[in-house]
Structure formats: structure tokens, C-alpha cells
Design an enzyme around this catalytic site. Structure first.
Site, PDB file in Angstrom:
ATOM      1  N   LYS A   1       7.667  -8.608  -0.600  1.00 34.65           N
ATOM      2  CA  LYS A   1       6.477  -8.061  -1.257  1.00 34.65           C
ATOM      3  C   LYS A   1       6.019  -9.044  -2.327  1.00 34.65           C
ATOM      4  O   LYS A   1       6.762  -9.351  -3.260  1.00 34.65           O
ATOM      5  CB  LYS A   1       6.804  -6.699  -1.898  1.00 34.65           C
ATOM      6  CG  LYS A   1       5.715  -6.175  -2.847  1.00 34.65           C
ATOM      7  CD  LYS A   1       6.065  -4.793  -3.416  1.00 34.65           C
ATOM      8  CE  LYS A   1       5.041  -4.356  -4.477  1.00 34.65           C
ATOM      9  NZ  LYS A   1       5.355  -3.044  -5.080  1.00 34.65           N
TER      10      LYS A   1
ATOM     11  N   ASP B   1       0.563  -6.102 -10.473  1.00 33.54           N
ATOM     12  CA  ASP B   1       0.306  -4.730 -10.034  1.00 33.54           C
ATOM     13  C   ASP B   1      -0.227  -3.905 -11.205  1.00 33.54           C
ATOM     14  O   ASP B   1       0.525  -3.389 -12.015  1.00 33.54           O
ATOM     15  CB  ASP B   1       1.597  -4.107  -9.483  1.00 33.54           C
ATOM     16  CG  ASP B   1       1.359  -2.700  -8.947  1.00 33.54           C
ATOM     17  OD1 ASP B   1       0.181  -2.301  -8.827  1.00 33.54           O
ATOM     18  OD2 ASP B   1       2.359  -2.005  -8.638  1.00 33.54           O
TER      19      ASP B   1
ATOM     20  N   LYS C   1      -2.253   1.973 -13.870  1.00 35.48           N
ATOM     21  CA  LYS C   1      -1.003   2.324 -14.551  1.00 35.48           C
ATOM     22  C   LYS C   1      -1.259   2.502 -16.046  1.00 35.48           C
ATOM     23  O   LYS C   1      -2.081   1.775 -16.612  1.00 35.48           O
ATOM     24  CB  LYS C   1       0.015   1.188 -14.387  1.00 35.48           C
ATOM     25  CG  LYS C   1       0.642   1.064 -13.011  1.00 35.48           C
ATOM     26  CD  LYS C   1       1.629  -0.089 -12.986  1.00 35.48           C
ATOM     27  CE  LYS C   1       2.201  -0.324 -11.594  1.00 35.48           C
ATOM     28  NZ  LYS C   1       3.099   0.738 -11.137  1.00 35.48           N
TER      29      LYS C   1
ATOM     30  N   ASP D   1       6.146  -8.047  -9.886  1.00 35.45           N
ATOM     31  CA  ASP D   1       6.008  -7.324  -8.618  1.00 35.45           C
ATOM     32  C   ASP D   1       5.923  -8.279  -7.413  1.00 35.45           C
ATOM     33  O   ASP D   1       5.814  -7.836  -6.284  1.00 35.45           O
ATOM     34  CB  ASP D   1       4.768  -6.420  -8.681  1.00 35.45           C
ATOM     35  CG  ASP D   1       4.959  -5.139  -7.897  1.00 35.45           C
ATOM     36  OD1 ASP D   1       6.116  -4.778  -7.608  1.00 35.45           O
ATOM     37  OD2 ASP D   1       3.946  -4.507  -7.540  1.00 35.45           O
TER      38      ASP D   1
ATOM     39  N   ASP E   1      -1.709   2.839  -6.282  1.00 38.96           N
ATOM     40  CA  ASP E   1      -0.545   2.203  -6.909  1.00 38.96           C
ATOM     41  C   ASP E   1       0.646   2.138  -5.949  1.00 38.96           C
ATOM     42  O   ASP E   1       1.648   1.497  -6.241  1.00 38.96           O
ATOM     43  CB  ASP E   1      -0.176   2.962  -8.193  1.00 38.96           C
ATOM     44  CG  ASP E   1       0.725   2.144  -9.108  1.00 38.96           C
ATOM     45  OD1 ASP E   1       0.867   0.925  -8.862  1.00 38.96           O
ATOM     46  OD2 ASP E   1       1.282   2.732 -10.059  1.00 38.96           O
TER      47      ASP E   1
ATOM     48  N   GLU F   1       0.955   0.382  -3.373  1.00 35.62           N
ATOM     49  CA  GLU F   1       0.337  -0.724  -2.628  1.00 35.62           C
ATOM     50  C   GLU F   1       1.344  -1.579  -1.874  1.00 35.62           C
ATOM     51  O   GLU F   1       1.018  -2.150  -0.840  1.00 35.62           O
ATOM     52  CB  GLU F   1      -0.487  -1.591  -3.590  1.00 35.62           C
ATOM     53  CG  GLU F   1       0.293  -2.667  -4.360  1.00 35.62           C
ATOM     54  CD  GLU F   1       1.355  -2.116  -5.305  1.00 35.62           C
ATOM     55  OE1 GLU F   1       1.246  -0.940  -5.700  1.00 35.62           O
ATOM     56  OE2 GLU F   1       2.305  -2.848  -5.637  1.00 35.62           O
TER      57      GLU F   1
ATOM     58  N   ARG G   1       3.939  -0.930  -0.080  1.00 41.22           N
ATOM     59  CA  ARG G   1       4.242  -0.503   1.297  1.00 41.22           C
ATOM     60  C   ARG G   1       3.109  -0.852   2.244  1.00 41.22           C
ATOM     61  O   ARG G   1       3.338  -1.005   3.442  1.00 41.22           O
ATOM     62  CB  ARG G   1       4.547   1.011   1.286  1.00 41.22           C
ATOM     63  CG  ARG G   1       3.425   1.854   0.763  1.00 41.22           C
ATOM     64  CD  ARG G   1       3.902   3.211   0.274  1.00 41.22           C
ATOM     65  NE  ARG G   1       4.664   3.125  -0.983  1.00 41.22           N
ATOM     66  CZ  ARG G   1       5.157   4.165  -1.642  1.00 41.22           C
ATOM     67  NH1 ARG G   1       4.992   5.391  -1.159  1.00 41.22           N
ATOM     68  NH2 ARG G   1       5.829   4.006  -2.761  1.00 41.22           N
TER      69      ARG G   1
END
Ligand code: BES
Ligand code: MN
Ligand code: ZN
Length: 486
Positions: A254, A259, A266, A277, A336, A338, A340
Site C-alpha cells: 500500500k 492519507d 481525518k 501510510d 478514508d 482507501e 483496500r
């Protein structure tokens, strides 16, 4: 840092001596080397009980009337029954860091009394990791002295094992260097350039998909997540291919270079640290670097799915329905969630390449960090054999993984969407399992597959053991160990 073996009849001069000791350890000095009055000093220390080997303790003894030894350091490992090679790794790394910050240039490491497996590889690892720091943006030095240590001297060593350990550590440092960079320095395009450079240097095949190609290749997940940012998304595919490969393994990472949460933005303190991230992708680059040097007879691929998750007029939205590469549709109920989505595309692509196993690595869910803490990562894998291989590798690397449930009919039920094949997020409870189940929808069920959730273990606020402040590259050594033991 250089690691050398003490030559016969070599005269030691102005060195430091570092001895890790368990509670109750007695004679730890080897007989065949000349260390001046060190023996009597150690006897005094023992009789006065200045040092008992308690875990985490450290005694520094400056020595003024000894030509060969200037400083003696004793570090405590604790009770013998609790000591293993992983504790030795962490304790020695911390010991070396201390020795290195006290103006010592050379250190003789005395460990002949410790009989644990894999110590040579560990010496190689700590010779690199103990001095690592992410300090390139500091215009003034830290409040501790700079690291001065240049050489570790051992009484006996297996050079190939030390080299092996050094490659593990350098791969990890390579990953840390990238993961530590802030979002203003590294975005998906930049990461692709870095990967290309690595591939050129290490003779790896490298293919990069830009947004146009991503579109023609039906990568709806990466495109949706990247759509809110001025920095376009990238898919990076690296291949290490030996002449005769016994197996083919694909690592998927990933790579969210920042993020923000997207439109489901967030709150302030949750957004901090989200430069990290991209750690899964950085780790996969580190693994590819390691593999290119260790040269196993295994074909290894690294697929990095990179995007920046930002809110804007062009961002993907809650309620959007997107189509992943394998044709499945996903209704977005939280922008959020994201990671996956970018992984779904990459896992579909990885499945098409028909490998023997796929392993993905991702800072995927806060829920995993809540469940397991910051010192243990989540492992989700259906296949027992693959689980065992990874857990064995983790035992050796000292990076702890905990096997999580991979089936849950209630959570599976909550993956259903009213209007699409799947929804990208469910209720708060079991969030890490939900994400893992979501991902498994994009892997060919005939292919062995493991998902590593490294949220939480991805960085540390404080130094500890082999970890410095910042990115940890947790998981790199485990994956390299897994490959090398196949
Ligand atoms: N990158 C985060 C997960 C994360 C959280 C990593 C904390 C490291 C530390 C991920 O993209 C995310 O935002 N996950 C959400 C999922 C939720 C919206 C279903 C989370 O964990 O809250
Ligand atoms: Mn997120
Ligand atoms: Zn994320």
C-alpha cells in the site's frame, strides 16, 4: 559499520569492550586475548554487585590505566530463561548505540558465553541498524553526541552470515529512509522515479503505469483514490527474475503517500503521521532491494499501488460506485478506507500473474493497531502452510506477527452493499478483519495469500532496540527471511 574478526596476536589499543550478560553469568572473558586488568575489574564489579545483569541495565566503566581498553560496557539481558536471540538483537543494538555516542571508535564485542542461533546474522543487522537515524532535516545536531563508532570487532564470526544480516538491515534502512520522508517530498510520481532508479541500479525489471495506462487497464480503485490530488497515482511493478526460478512470489504494498482521509477527512491528530501510510510500498521496495542482493532462486515481484488521498472538487465521494480491475464493484461509504481500494486493483493484477503466493503489506487499519499494539503486526492468512512459513520467519526476524481470524460470517455479511458487489467499510468492530475479508475478494482463491496489517508497527516515537525514531520498516526482514527459507 565495519565488522571484523580479531586477528591472532593483534594488539588492541584504545578500544571499548561491550559485554552482554545474563543474571548469574560468571566468566565472560575469553582466556586467549590480552585485555590488561579487565579481569580484575570484572571481578570487583561482581563482588561489589555493581552490575547484576538485570534486563535493561547498563554499566559504563571508564578505564584509565589500561592501554588496550578505554571503556568497559556491560549490558544486562535479564534472567537466562527469558533470553533468546531476539532479545540479544535488541539489547546489543541499544548497547552499540550507547557506545557509539560516547566517542568510542572501535568496540570489541564479547559474546562467546551466549549460545543462541543466528547470532552472526544478528551482528550484521545491528552493525547497520544501531547507527541509523533520520536526521537529514536537522540543521543542528541532536542533544546527544554524534555516533562515532566505526568498527565492531568479534572474536569469531561467520562472514557470509554477517553479510546476509547486513543486506537485511540495509534493505530495512532503504525502506525507512523513504517512509520517513514527508508528503511534500514524496508523492506517487516521485516514488515511481525512486523505484525506477532502484531497478536500474539493481538490474530489476520495472514497469510504471501512469494515470492514462491505469485507466486503460481498468484500475478503478487506484484512480478513484488518487482523483482528489494534484499528484496523480502510479502503479509500480518491479521484477527480480533469476535464470532458474523454483517459485514465484508477489509482494504487494500500500503506497498512500499521504492519507488525509479524503472527503471523509481525518480529525487533526489522526492525520498526523499519515505520511507513513506509504510504508507497505516502501517495505516492498526494500524487499526488492534485498532480494536483488541475496539472489535467491525464486522469482520475486513487487507491486506498489500508489496514490495520495486528498479532498478536493475532483475527489472520489461517499456513495460513489467504482469498478476494480477484476470487475467487482464497490460502493464507497468512507473515503478514508482507501488502502483496500488501491490494494484491490493490485491484488487482482497479482492474481493474473499466477504466482505461488501473494503477500500484501499495508498500514491498513487503526483497528489492527488497537487490537495488537504497536509492537506486533496482524497476519491474515487462510492457508496453514503459508501461515507457518511466515510465522517461522517472524520468529527468526524478531518482528512479531499474530495470526488473526480470517473467516467471520457476520463480518462477511457486513461487506454487502445494497447497490454494488461490496462496500468498502463496515462498522467499527472487527475493522481489521473486515478489511482483510474485503481484500480476499480480489485474490484468486486458488492462490495462497497472506495479508499483513502493519498499522501501528510502522513507526516509533522513541528509539527502542533496533528501532530509531520514525519509520521502522517492520516486516522487511520477515519477508526476506521467508523468501530465503523457501
Ligand atoms: N491509513 C489508515 C490506517 C491507519 C491508522 C494506519 C492509524 C496507521 C495508523 C487507513 O487508511 C484508514 O484510515 N483506516 C480507517 C478505516 C475506516 C475508515 C474503515 C481507520 O482505521 O480508521
Ligand atoms: Mn485512510
Ligand atoms: Zn490509509
Amino acid at each position: 559499520m565495519r565488522v571484523s574478526r580479531l586477528k591472532k596476536n593483534a594488539k588492541l589499543k584504545n578500544i571499548a569492550v561491550l559485554i552482554p550478560m545474563r543474571e548469574g553469568d560468571g566468566d565472560v572473558l575469553p582466556e586467549n586475548i590480552e585485555l590488561g586488568n579487565l579481569n580484575s575489574i570484572l571481578k570487583d564489579i561482581r563482588s561489589r554487585k555493581d552490575f547484576t545483569g538485570k534486563k535493561g541495565s547498563l554499566l559504563r566503566v571508564p578505564i584509565y590505566d589500561n592501554e588496550s581498553v578505554n571503556n568497559l560496557y556491560l549490558i544486562g539481558l535479564g534472567k537466562a530463561e527469558n533470553v533468546n536471540s531476539n532479545l540479544v538483537r535488541d539489547s546489543l543494538a541499544w548497547g552499540l548505540r550507547t557506545v557509539g555516542r560516547q566517542h568510542n571508535k572501535k568496540v570489541l564485542l564479547l559474546t562467546g558465553h551466549l549460545k543462541y542461533t543466528g547470532l552472526n546474522k544478528i551482528f550484521g543487522e545491528i552493525s547497520e541498524l544501531s547507527s541509523y537515524e533520520f536526521d537529514k532535516y536537522k540543521t543542528k545536531p541532536e542533544d546527544y553526541e554524534p555516533f562515532s563508532l566505526e568498527e565492531i570487532i568479534l572474536l569469531s564470526s561467520v562472514e557470509s552470515d554477517i553479510e546476509h544480516g547486513k543486506v537485511y538491515a540495509k534493505s530495512q534502512i532503504y525502506s525507512r529512509e523513504l517512509a520517513n520522508e514527508p508528503g511534500c517530498e514524496i508523492n506517487p510520481v516521485k516514488l515511481a522515479e525512486i523505484a525506477k532508479k532502484l531497478a536500474d541500479e539493481k538490474n530489476l525489471t520495472c514497469e510504471i503505469w501512469d494515470e492514462k495506462k491505469l485507466k486503460s487497464e481498468n484500475m478503478g480503485g487506484i484512480l478513484a483514490v488518487g482523483s482528489g490530488s494534484e499528484n496523480p497515482p502510479r502503479l509500480i511493478h518491479l521484477i527480480y527474475k533469476p535464470r532458474k526460478a523454483r517459485k514465484k512470489i508477489i509482494f504487494v504494498g500500500k503506497g498512500i503517500t499521504f492519507d488525509s482521509g479524503g472527503l471523509n477527512i481525518k480529525p487533526d491528530n489522526y492525520m498526523l503521521t499519515m505520511k507513513g501510510d506509504k510504508t507497505g510500498a516502501c517495505n516492498v521496495l526494500g524487499i526488492m532491494r534485498g532480494v536483488s542482493e541475496l539472489k535467491p532462486d525464486i522469482e520475486v515481484h513487487g507491486i506498489l499501488s500508489c496514490a495520495e488521498n486528498m479532498p478536493s472538487g475532483s475527489a472520489y465521494k461517499p456513495d460513489d460506485i467504482i469498478r476494480i480491475r477484476n470487475g467487482k464493484t464497490v460502493e464507497i461509504n468512507n473515503t478514508d478506507a482507501e488502502g483496500r481500494l488501491v490494494l484491490a486493483d493490485a491484488l487482482s493484477l497479482a492474481s493474473e500473474l499466477k504466482p505461488d503466493a501473494i503477500i500484501d503489506m499495508a498500514t491498513l487499519t487503526g483497528a489492527c493497531a488497537v487490537a495488537l499494539g504497536k509492537w506486533c503486526a496482524g497476519l491474515f492468512v487462510k492457508d496453514d502452510e503459508l501461515a507457518e512459513k511466515i510465522l517461522n520467519a517472524s520468529e527468526i526476524s524478531g518482528e512479531r506477527f499474530w495470526r488473526m481470524p480470517h473467516e467471520d460470517e457476520h463480518i462477511s455479511e457486513s461487506l454487502k452493499s445494497n447497490f454494488a458487489d461490496l462496500t468498502n467499510s463496515g462498522q467499527r468492530y472487527g475493522g481489521a478483519i473486515f478489511a482483510a475479508l474485503f481484500l480476499s475478494n480480489f485474490v484468486d482463491p486458488k492462490i495462497k495469500y497472506a495479508h499483513m496489517d502493519i498499522a501501528g508497527t510502522d513507526f516509533y516515537e522513541k528509539e527502542y532496540g533496533i528501532y530509531s525514531k520514525g519509520a521502522s520498516a517492520f516486516g522487511v526482514r520477515t519477508c526476506l527471511e521467508y523468501i530465503m527459507n523457501l
